[in-house]
Design an enzyme around this catalytic site. Structure first.
Site, PDB file in Angstrom:
ATOM      1  N   ASP A 149       0.865  -1.187   0.000  1.00  0.00           N
ATOM      2  CA  ASP A 149       0.000   0.000   0.000  1.00  0.00           C
ATOM      3  C   ASP A 149       0.901   1.236   0.000  1.00  0.00           C
ATOM      4  O   ASP A 149       1.606   1.503   0.967  1.00  0.00           O
ATOM      5  CB  ASP A 149      -0.863  -0.035   1.276  1.00  0.00           C
ATOM      6  CG  ASP A 149      -2.086   0.858   1.189  1.00  0.00           C
ATOM      7  OD1 ASP A 149      -2.044   1.843   0.447  1.00  0.00           O
ATOM      8  OD2 ASP A 149      -3.074   0.554   1.883  1.00  0.00           O
ATOM      9  N   ASP A 198      -2.769   4.841  -2.656  1.00  0.00           N
ATOM     10  CA  ASP A 198      -3.671   5.624  -1.809  1.00  0.00           C
ATOM     11  C   ASP A 198      -4.036   6.946  -2.506  1.00  0.00           C
ATOM     12  O   ASP A 198      -3.150   7.634  -3.037  1.00  0.00           O
ATOM     13  CB  ASP A 198      -2.914   5.901  -0.496  1.00  0.00           C
ATOM     14  CG  ASP A 198      -3.783   6.483   0.595  1.00  0.00           C
ATOM     15  OD1 ASP A 198      -4.626   5.748   1.118  1.00  0.00           O
ATOM     16  OD2 ASP A 198      -3.613   7.666   0.922  1.00  0.00           O
ATOM     17  N   GLU A 228      -6.776   3.934  -5.660  1.00  0.00           N
ATOM     18  CA  GLU A 228      -7.917   4.442  -4.893  1.00  0.00           C
ATOM     19  C   GLU A 228      -8.313   5.800  -5.474  1.00  0.00           C
ATOM     20  O   GLU A 228      -7.484   6.703  -5.563  1.00  0.00           O
ATOM     21  CB  GLU A 228      -7.546   4.604  -3.416  1.00  0.00           C
ATOM     22  CG  GLU A 228      -8.756   4.970  -2.567  1.00  0.00           C
ATOM     23  CD  GLU A 228      -8.398   5.528  -1.186  1.00  0.00           C
ATOM     24  OE1 GLU A 228      -9.227   5.413  -0.292  1.00  0.00           O
ATOM     25  OE2 GLU A 228      -7.303   6.088  -1.014  1.00  0.00           O
ATOM     26  N   HIS A 235     -10.907  -0.832   5.366  1.00  0.00           N
ATOM     27  CA  HIS A 235     -10.540  -0.294   6.677  1.00  0.00           C
ATOM     28  C   HIS A 235     -11.095   1.113   6.913  1.00  0.00           C
ATOM     29  O   HIS A 235     -10.933   1.648   8.009  1.00  0.00           O
ATOM     30  CB  HIS A 235      -9.014  -0.279   6.804  1.00  0.00           C
ATOM     31  CG  HIS A 235      -8.373   0.661   5.828  1.00  0.00           C
ATOM     32  ND1 HIS A 235      -8.410   0.453   4.461  1.00  0.00           N
ATOM     33  CD2 HIS A 235      -7.724   1.825   6.008  1.00  0.00           C
ATOM     34  CE1 HIS A 235      -7.795   1.449   3.863  1.00  0.00           C
ATOM     35  NE2 HIS A 235      -7.364   2.305   4.769  1.00  0.00           N
ATOM     36  N   ASP A 236     -11.706   1.709   5.888  1.00  0.00           N
ATOM     37  CA  ASP A 236     -12.282   3.052   6.042  1.00  0.00           C
ATOM     38  C   ASP A 236     -13.807   3.015   6.127  1.00  0.00           C
ATOM     39  O   ASP A 236     -14.439   4.071   6.228  1.00  0.00           O
ATOM     40  CB  ASP A 236     -11.901   3.933   4.842  1.00  0.00           C
ATOM     41  CG  ASP A 236     -10.411   4.227   4.779  1.00  0.00           C
ATOM     42  OD1 ASP A 236      -9.777   4.301   5.845  1.00  0.00           O
ATOM     43  OD2 ASP A 236      -9.884   4.378   3.663  1.00  0.00           O
TER      44      ASP A 236
HETATM   45  C1  NOJ Z   1      -7.150   6.644   2.258  1.00  0.00           C
HETATM   46  C2  NOJ Z   1      -6.824   5.586   3.258  1.00  0.00           C
HETATM   47  O1  NOJ Z   1      -7.513   4.418   2.926  1.00  0.00           O
HETATM   48  C3  NOJ Z   1      -7.229   6.126   4.617  1.00  0.00           C
HETATM   49  O2  NOJ Z   1      -7.186   5.155   5.622  1.00  0.00           O
HETATM   50  C4  NOJ Z   1      -6.313   7.284   4.928  1.00  0.00           C
HETATM   51  O3  NOJ Z   1      -6.715   7.895   6.135  1.00  0.00           O
HETATM   52  C5  NOJ Z   1      -6.342   8.329   3.810  1.00  0.00           C
HETATM   53  N1  NOJ Z   1      -6.300   7.757   2.496  1.00  0.00           N
HETATM   54  C6  NOJ Z   1      -5.161   9.247   3.934  1.00  0.00           C
HETATM   55  O4  NOJ Z   1      -3.991   8.552   3.566  1.00  0.00           O
END
Ligand code: NOJ
Length: 547
Positions: free
Chosen positions: A106, A207, A249, A323-324
């Site tokens: 990642d 990311d 992402e 995870h978000d």
């Molecule tokens: C996306 C990530 O999935 C998240 O967990 C993170 O807080 C933000 N980007 C900032 O890197």
């Protein structure tokens, strides 16, 4: 029939693959400090092999002050001691490879940690060679360049007295944005990526990659004018090998943009990871905390647009959890009597689609959200939001309900391995409480039960590897206006697949199209068959046109 073994040196192997996301701090602890580690992941590889996955998206394990659980990197080429050593990482990569599992690292290329050496240098003086690695604007201490807000609350600008300038950060102040216009910065990032390719990493999750080309003066964060040029250079310079998989992402992606990001010529990314379907139960124009009920016709329309819009023209990721996000069973399923049924239904709906599925750790067990007291949460996004809303006098009960429904820590509680203390995750004190339901919901018990949620996921992965129609079939939505039934057909010249899912706890009428009258049942979450759809019933019917 799809071939059994993937040739991972060839472009496109990921179209036949299923990936699994590991959030290392919550997966498996081996040293008793209450935080998961690399050795823990290696220990659990056999479990992942049993599930049948082809790759692990490994959330960041690089050196980091952990302000945002590793999404704030202070050294791209070092392992954070909290997770182990470089040797542990090498062992994980090689042991995973032995089991046919690729490691997908990642990479956070949009910003670094403010504790990264580059930023420490950059903030010393305006003529420091690293100064231009970040985005600076002049101003006075009490007057930021504009009123752009950070995603995690507060101004997106932080003042540095040494240089009498503000730096820009879309996320926390500890996550300064990198300046991609600086060529030397880009070269440094490519060198870090090559370091991991040389170690045997076979792919990268990138990311917030749609945000690397930005213009804060114009309030522009995503899709800046240079974005595609940067992505093409990244591909050429950092991962020229056709077999390296890249997943970007991109919260801002729509179908048209996704076609460019994931164009079949491979000039940018292998696939997009976009969230349009995951934002439908949020107040339009509101914050993520403002939940509205999911409209199934809207979800179906959205997924149909993506399925049809990318077919033959691009490639998507398929996911409901990460995870978000809160746990999907708690969100669109039923945490109570129909937890298992609804978990299997949601999995069936997703795994019948075109794209590369991502299973987030614990999803394959039907893990649920957790309800903690506000001061027990660790996530900086939750903490900032709670502080902000309490300060403006919002009702604490309302805030708590929003966190219970939407907070990121819902997905970050430790993995539930068995019914021993702390669910077998750690012998110490877990960094975030284990969900108390681990005695009922855990891997050990589900591995033994052929009818478990785990075995449904295992079987779905197996099916995707058996029938080409999962990868290649066109997509046709049935009954678009139905409020409870999600039914669709996938079809190639030789095969047809019907997927039927009841998104409700009530019985529903549904008559399969005549063309499926002789179809074979591939999978179902009820043991017997009936003419009506029972609560959260899901099934897949298959037809080969060859016979
Ligand atoms: C996306 C990530 O999935 C998240 O967990 C993170 O807080 C933000 N980007 C900032 O890197």
């Amino acid at each position: 029939m799809a071939e059994a073994k993937l040739d991972k040196s060839a472009s496109g192997w990921w179209k036949n693959a299923v990936f699994y996301q590991v959030y290392p701090r919550s997966f498996q602890d081996t040293d008793g400090n209450g935080i998961g580690d690399l050795r823990g992941i290696t220990q659990r590889l056999d479990y992942l092999q049993t599930l049948g996955i082809d790759g692990i998206w490994l959330s960041p394990v690089f050196a980091s002050p952990q302000a945002d659980n590793g999404y704030d990197i202070s050294d791209y080429c070092a392992i954070d001691p909290m997770f182990g050593t470089m040797q542990d990482m090498e062992t994980l990569i090689s042991e995973a490879k032995k089991r046919g599992i690729s490691i997908i690292a990642d990479l956070v290329l949009n910003h670094s940690s403010d504790e990264h050496r580059w930023f420490q240098e950059a903030r010393k003086s305006r003529d420091n060679p690293y100064h231009d690695y970040y985005l600076w604007r002049s101003g006075t201490p009490d007057c930021p360049p504009n009123d752009m807000q950070s995603v995690f609350g507060g101004s997106a600008w932080t003042w540095v007295p040494e240089v009498e300038q503000y730096y820009f950060h879309q996320f926390a102040a500890k996550q300064p944005d990198l300046n991609w216009d600086n060529e030397e910065l880009r070269r440094e990032l490519y060198r870090c990526i090559r370091f991991w390719v040389d170690k045997g990493v076979e792919g990268f999750r990138l990311d917030v990659i749609d945000q690397i080309a930005k213009d804060p003066d114009r309030f522009l964060t995503a899709n800046g004018p240079q974005l595609h040029a940067f992505l093409q250079e990244l591909r050429r310079e950092a991962f020229p090998e056709p077999g390296i998989v890249t997943v970007g992402e991109a919260w801002s992606a729509n179908v048209e943009r996704a076609r460019v990001f994931s164009a079949p010529d491979g000039s940018e990314l292998s696939m997009v990871f976009q969230f349009e379907h995951m934002c439908l139960d949020q107040q339009p124009g509101g914050q993520k905390w403002d939940t509205i009920p999911l409209s199934l016709p809207k979800l179906k329309a959205c997924l149909t647009r993506w399925q049809q819009g990318l077919h033959g023209k691009g490639w998507n990721s398929l996911f409901l959890d990460n995870h978000d996000l809160p746990r999907i069973v708690s969100r669109w399923g039923d945490e109570g009597a129909y937890r298992e049924k609804s978990a299997k239904m949601l999995a069936t709906m997703l795994h019948g689609l075109e794209g590369t599925p991502y299973i987030y750790q614990g999803e394959e067990l039907g893990m649920t959200n957790i309800r903690l007291e506000l001061d027990e949460y660790q996530d900086l996004e939750i903490r900032n939001m709670v502080q902000e809303q309490l300060a403006r006098g919002d009702d604490p009960e309302r805030i708590r309900a929003a966190v219970w429904a939407r907070g990121r820590d819902n997905a970050r509680t430790p993995m539930q391995w068995d019914d021993s203390e702390n669910a077998g995750f750690t012998t110490g004190t877990p960094w975030l409480p284990v969900n108390p339901n681990y005695r009922q919901i855990n891997a050990a018990q589900q591995l033994k039960d052929p009818d478990s949620v785990f075995h449904t996921y295992r079987r779905l992965i197996e099916l995707r590897k058996t029938y080409d129609v999962f990868r290649e079939g066109s997509f046709r939505l049935l009954c678009p206006e139905d409020e409870a039934v999600f039914a669709y057909v996938r079809e190639t010249e030789r095969e047809k697949l019907l997927v039927v899912c009841n998104f409700s706890a009530e019985m529903q009428d549904f008559t399969a199209p005549q063309e499926f009258s002789d179809a074979k049942l591939l999978i179902s979450n009820y043991t017997d068959q009936s003419c009506t759809l029972r609560p959260y019933e899901a099934k897949m019917l298959y037809l080969s046109k060859d016979k």
